[in-house]
Design a protein around this motif. Structure first.
Motif, PDB file in Angstrom:
ATOM      1  N   ARG A 112      47.429  47.510  42.183  1.00 22.08           N
ATOM      2  CA  ARG A 112      46.337  46.555  41.938  1.00 22.08           C
ATOM      3  C   ARG A 112      45.027  47.052  42.567  1.00 22.08           C
ATOM      4  O   ARG A 112      43.968  46.969  41.958  1.00 22.08           O
ATOM      5  CB  ARG A 112      46.721  45.184  42.510  1.00 22.08           C
ATOM      6  N   LEU A 113      45.121  47.611  43.775  1.00 15.90           N
ATOM      7  CA  LEU A 113      43.945  48.184  44.422  1.00 15.90           C
ATOM      8  C   LEU A 113      43.401  49.342  43.598  1.00 15.90           C
ATOM      9  O   LEU A 113      42.186  49.453  43.389  1.00 15.90           O
ATOM     10  CB  LEU A 113      44.291  48.654  45.841  1.00 15.90           C
ATOM     11  N   GLY A 114      44.288  50.204  43.099  1.00 17.06           N
ATOM     12  CA  GLY A 114      43.866  51.337  42.283  1.00 17.06           C
ATOM     13  C   GLY A 114      43.173  50.894  41.006  1.00 17.06           C
ATOM     14  O   GLY A 114      42.172  51.482  40.595  1.00 17.06           O
ATOM     15  N   ALA A 115      43.702  49.859  40.366  1.00 19.29           N
ATOM     16  CA  ALA A 115      43.075  49.342  39.146  1.00 19.29           C
ATOM     17  C   ALA A 115      41.683  48.781  39.449  1.00 19.29           C
ATOM     18  O   ALA A 115      40.733  49.015  38.697  1.00 19.29           O
ATOM     19  CB  ALA A 115      43.957  48.276  38.517  1.00 19.29           C
ATOM     20  N   ALA A 116      41.554  48.070  40.565  1.00 19.24           N
ATOM     21  CA  ALA A 116      40.253  47.518  40.951  1.00 19.24           C
ATOM     22  C   ALA A 116      39.278  48.634  41.316  1.00 19.24           C
ATOM     23  O   ALA A 116      38.084  48.569  40.979  1.00 19.24           O
ATOM     24  CB  ALA A 116      40.419  46.548  42.122  1.00 19.24           C
ATOM     25  N   LEU A 117      39.770  49.672  41.992  1.00 19.39           N
ATOM     26  CA  LEU A 117      38.939  50.826  42.312  1.00 19.39           C
ATOM     27  C   LEU A 117      38.456  51.491  41.025  1.00 19.39           C
ATOM     28  O   LEU A 117      37.288  51.887  40.918  1.00 19.39           O
ATOM     29  CB  LEU A 117      39.723  51.822  43.173  1.00 19.39           C
ATOM     30  N   GLY A 118      39.347  51.572  40.033  1.00 21.27           N
ATOM     31  CA  GLY A 118      38.968  52.146  38.747  1.00 21.27           C
ATOM     32  C   GLY A 118      37.825  51.410  38.080  1.00 21.27           C
ATOM     33  O   GLY A 118      37.029  52.010  37.350  1.00 21.27           O
ATOM     34  N   GLU A 119      37.708  50.129  38.334  1.00 19.10           N
ATOM     35  CA  GLU A 119      36.609  49.337  37.758  1.00 19.10           C
ATOM     36  C   GLU A 119      35.338  49.423  38.596  1.00 19.10           C
ATOM     37  O   GLU A 119      34.235  49.506  38.052  1.00 19.10           O
ATOM     38  CB  GLU A 119      37.038  47.882  37.594  1.00 19.10           C
ATOM     39  N   ILE A 120      35.472  49.430  39.912  1.00 21.63           N
ATOM     40  CA  ILE A 120      34.263  49.477  40.748  1.00 21.63           C
ATOM     41  C   ILE A 120      33.536  50.809  40.564  1.00 21.63           C
ATOM     42  O   ILE A 120      32.310  50.850  40.590  1.00 21.63           O
ATOM     43  CB  ILE A 120      34.563  49.178  42.230  1.00 21.63           C
ATOM     44  N   VAL A 121      34.274  51.904  40.327  1.00 15.01           N
ATOM     45  CA  VAL A 121      33.612  53.194  40.134  1.00 15.01           C
ATOM     46  C   VAL A 121      32.967  53.298  38.747  1.00 15.01           C
ATOM     47  O   VAL A 121      32.275  54.266  38.456  1.00 15.01           O
ATOM     48  CB  VAL A 121      34.539  54.397  40.414  1.00 15.01           C
ATOM     49  N   LYS A 122      33.178  52.288  37.919  1.00 14.38           N
ATOM     50  CA  LYS A 122      32.467  52.179  36.637  1.00 14.38           C
ATOM     51  C   LYS A 122      31.333  51.164  36.727  1.00 14.38           C
ATOM     52  O   LYS A 122      30.655  50.890  35.748  1.00 14.38           O
ATOM     53  CB  LYS A 122      33.442  51.761  35.532  1.00 14.38           C
ATOM     54  N   GLY A 123      31.174  50.558  37.919  1.00 13.27           N
ATOM     55  CA  GLY A 123      30.080  49.619  38.132  1.00 13.27           C
ATOM     56  C   GLY A 123      30.463  48.153  38.083  1.00 13.27           C
ATOM     57  O   GLY A 123      29.603  47.282  38.214  1.00 13.27           O
ATOM     58  N   ASP A 124      31.755  47.832  37.912  1.00 12.05           N
ATOM     59  CA  ASP A 124      32.199  46.440  37.818  1.00 12.05           C
ATOM     60  C   ASP A 124      32.837  45.995  39.138  1.00 12.05           C
ATOM     61  O   ASP A 124      33.948  46.426  39.468  1.00 12.05           O
ATOM     62  CB  ASP A 124      33.205  46.295  36.674  1.00 12.05           C
ATOM     63  N   PRO A 125      32.183  45.108  39.888  1.00 11.00           N
ATOM     64  CA  PRO A 125      32.717  44.689  41.178  1.00 11.00           C
ATOM     65  C   PRO A 125      33.791  43.610  41.112  1.00 11.00           C
ATOM     66  O   PRO A 125      34.550  43.434  42.060  1.00 11.00           O
ATOM     67  CB  PRO A 125      31.489  44.146  41.902  1.00 11.00           C
ATOM     68  N   ALA A 126      33.892  42.857  40.022  1.00 13.64           N
ATOM     69  CA  ALA A 126      34.722  41.652  39.978  1.00 13.64           C
ATOM     70  C   ALA A 126      36.196  41.885  40.334  1.00 13.64           C
ATOM     71  O   ALA A 126      36.743  41.141  41.159  1.00 13.64           O
ATOM     72  CB  ALA A 126      34.589  40.963  38.623  1.00 13.64           C
ATOM     73  N   PRO A 127      36.881  42.879  39.751  1.00 13.80           N
ATOM     74  CA  PRO A 127      38.298  43.056  40.120  1.00 13.80           C
ATOM     75  C   PRO A 127      38.484  43.400  41.603  1.00 13.80           C
ATOM     76  O   PRO A 127      39.457  42.965  42.220  1.00 13.80           O
ATOM     77  CB  PRO A 127      38.763  44.210  39.228  1.00 13.80           C
ATOM     78  N   PHE A 128      37.548  44.134  42.179  1.00 13.55           N
ATOM     79  CA  PHE A 128      37.656  44.486  43.594  1.00 13.55           C
ATOM     80  C   PHE A 128      37.387  43.264  44.467  1.00 13.55           C
ATOM     81  O   PHE A 128      38.069  43.035  45.463  1.00 13.55           O
ATOM     82  CB  PHE A 128      36.689  45.626  43.935  1.00 13.55           C
ATOM     83  N   GLN A 129      36.408  42.464  44.090  1.00 16.45           N
ATOM     84  CA  GLN A 129      36.114  41.237  44.833  1.00 16.45           C
ATOM     85  C   GLN A 129      37.329  40.317  44.850  1.00 16.45           C
ATOM     86  O   GLN A 129      37.607  39.657  45.849  1.00 16.45           O
ATOM     87  CB  GLN A 129      34.910  40.522  44.217  1.00 16.45           C
ATOM     88  N   ALA A 130      38.070  40.284  43.745  1.00 14.43           N
ATOM     89  CA  ALA A 130      39.229  39.398  43.626  1.00 14.43           C
ATOM     90  C   ALA A 130      40.382  39.780  44.547  1.00 14.43           C
ATOM     91  O   ALA A 130      41.300  38.986  44.758  1.00 14.43           O
ATOM     92  CB  ALA A 130      39.711  39.376  42.175  1.00 14.43           C
ATOM     93  N   LEU A 131      40.344  40.969  45.129  1.00 12.07           N
ATOM     94  CA  LEU A 131      41.402  41.404  46.041  1.00 12.07           C
ATOM     95  C   LEU A 131      41.314  40.717  47.400  1.00 12.07           C
ATOM     96  O   LEU A 131      42.294  40.680  48.144  1.00 12.07           O
ATOM     97  CB  LEU A 131      41.318  42.915  46.276  1.00 12.07           C
ATOM     98  N   PHE A 132      40.146  40.185  47.746  1.00  8.71           N
ATOM     99  CA  PHE A 132      39.893  39.650  49.084  1.00  8.71           C
ATOM    100  C   PHE A 132      40.251  38.170  49.202  1.00  8.71           C
ATOM    101  O   PHE A 132      40.030  37.386  48.276  1.00  8.71           O
ATOM    102  CB  PHE A 132      38.420  39.830  49.460  1.00  8.71           C
ATOM    103  N   ALA A 133      40.749  37.801  50.381  1.00  7.05           N
ATOM    104  CA  ALA A 133      40.961  36.392  50.696  1.00  7.05           C
ATOM    105  C   ALA A 133      39.606  35.695  50.708  1.00  7.05           C
ATOM    106  O   ALA A 133      38.589  36.289  51.081  1.00  7.05           O
ATOM    107  CB  ALA A 133      41.642  36.260  52.061  1.00  7.05           C
ATOM    108  N   LYS A 134      39.592  34.467  50.294  1.00 11.37           N
ATOM    109  CA  LYS A 134      38.341  33.714  50.184  1.00 11.37           C
ATOM    110  C   LYS A 134      38.168  32.823  51.409  1.00 11.37           C
ATOM    111  O   LYS A 134      38.411  31.614  51.352  1.00 11.37           O
ATOM    112  CB  LYS A 134      38.335  32.910  48.888  1.00 11.37           C
TER     113      LYS A 134
END
Length: 142
Positions: free
Chosen positions: A12-34
């Motif tokens: 899941r972290l790898g998938a979110a990293l794959g999106e942030i390096v394309k400029g999309d922060p949302a999947p990476f933001q979703a990894l964090f506790a709120k």
């Protein structure tokens, strides 16, 4: 030490990293506790604390990256103890950084600390820096 409920966290972290390096922060933001205790020490410096600050920092990082792809996630260590866990990774990706024309290789040494909340593992702290290889003793002097 493994926990079957923890399986998939690195993917899941790898998938979110794959999106942030394309400029999309949302999947990476979703990894964090709120919550207000969550922290992020990103490779661009400083430490952000609290959900609002962390998501803002993640968005700023995403704005720096374009056209990236994850090369590898090299697991250095993983431990799960009760409702807490950590994963130490070397994250490697190719990306355009800060508007550069060429794709560059980036490697980050990361420590990701998770807490189980219900059936989900969420980041409560992430530290990432480019100091992947050994450094000279003088490198710590400011």
């Amino acid at each position: 030490m493994a926990d079957s409920n923890f399986d998939g966290v690195v993917e899941r972290l790898g998938a979110a990293l794959g999106e942030i390096v394309k400029g999309d922060p949302a999947p990476f933001q979703a990894l964090f506790a709120k919550n207000d205790e969550v922290t992020l020490a990103n490779p661009f410096g400083g430490v952000s604390r609290g959900w609002d600050n962390v998501t803002t920092t993640v968005a700023k990082a995403a704005a720096i990256y374009r056209d990236g792809e994850v090369i590898s996630l090299e697991n250095q260590a993983t431990a799960v103890v009760g409702d807490l866990a950590y994963v130490v990774l070397i994250e490697r990706f190719r990306v355009r950084v800060a508007g550069r024309a060429d794709l560059d290789d980036v490697a980050l040494r990361t420590t990701n600390i998770y807490r189980r909340e219900g059936n989900e593992w969420l980041l409560v702290h992430r530290q990432a820096d480019p100091r992947v290889g050994e450094q000279t003793p003088e490198s710590v002097v400011q």
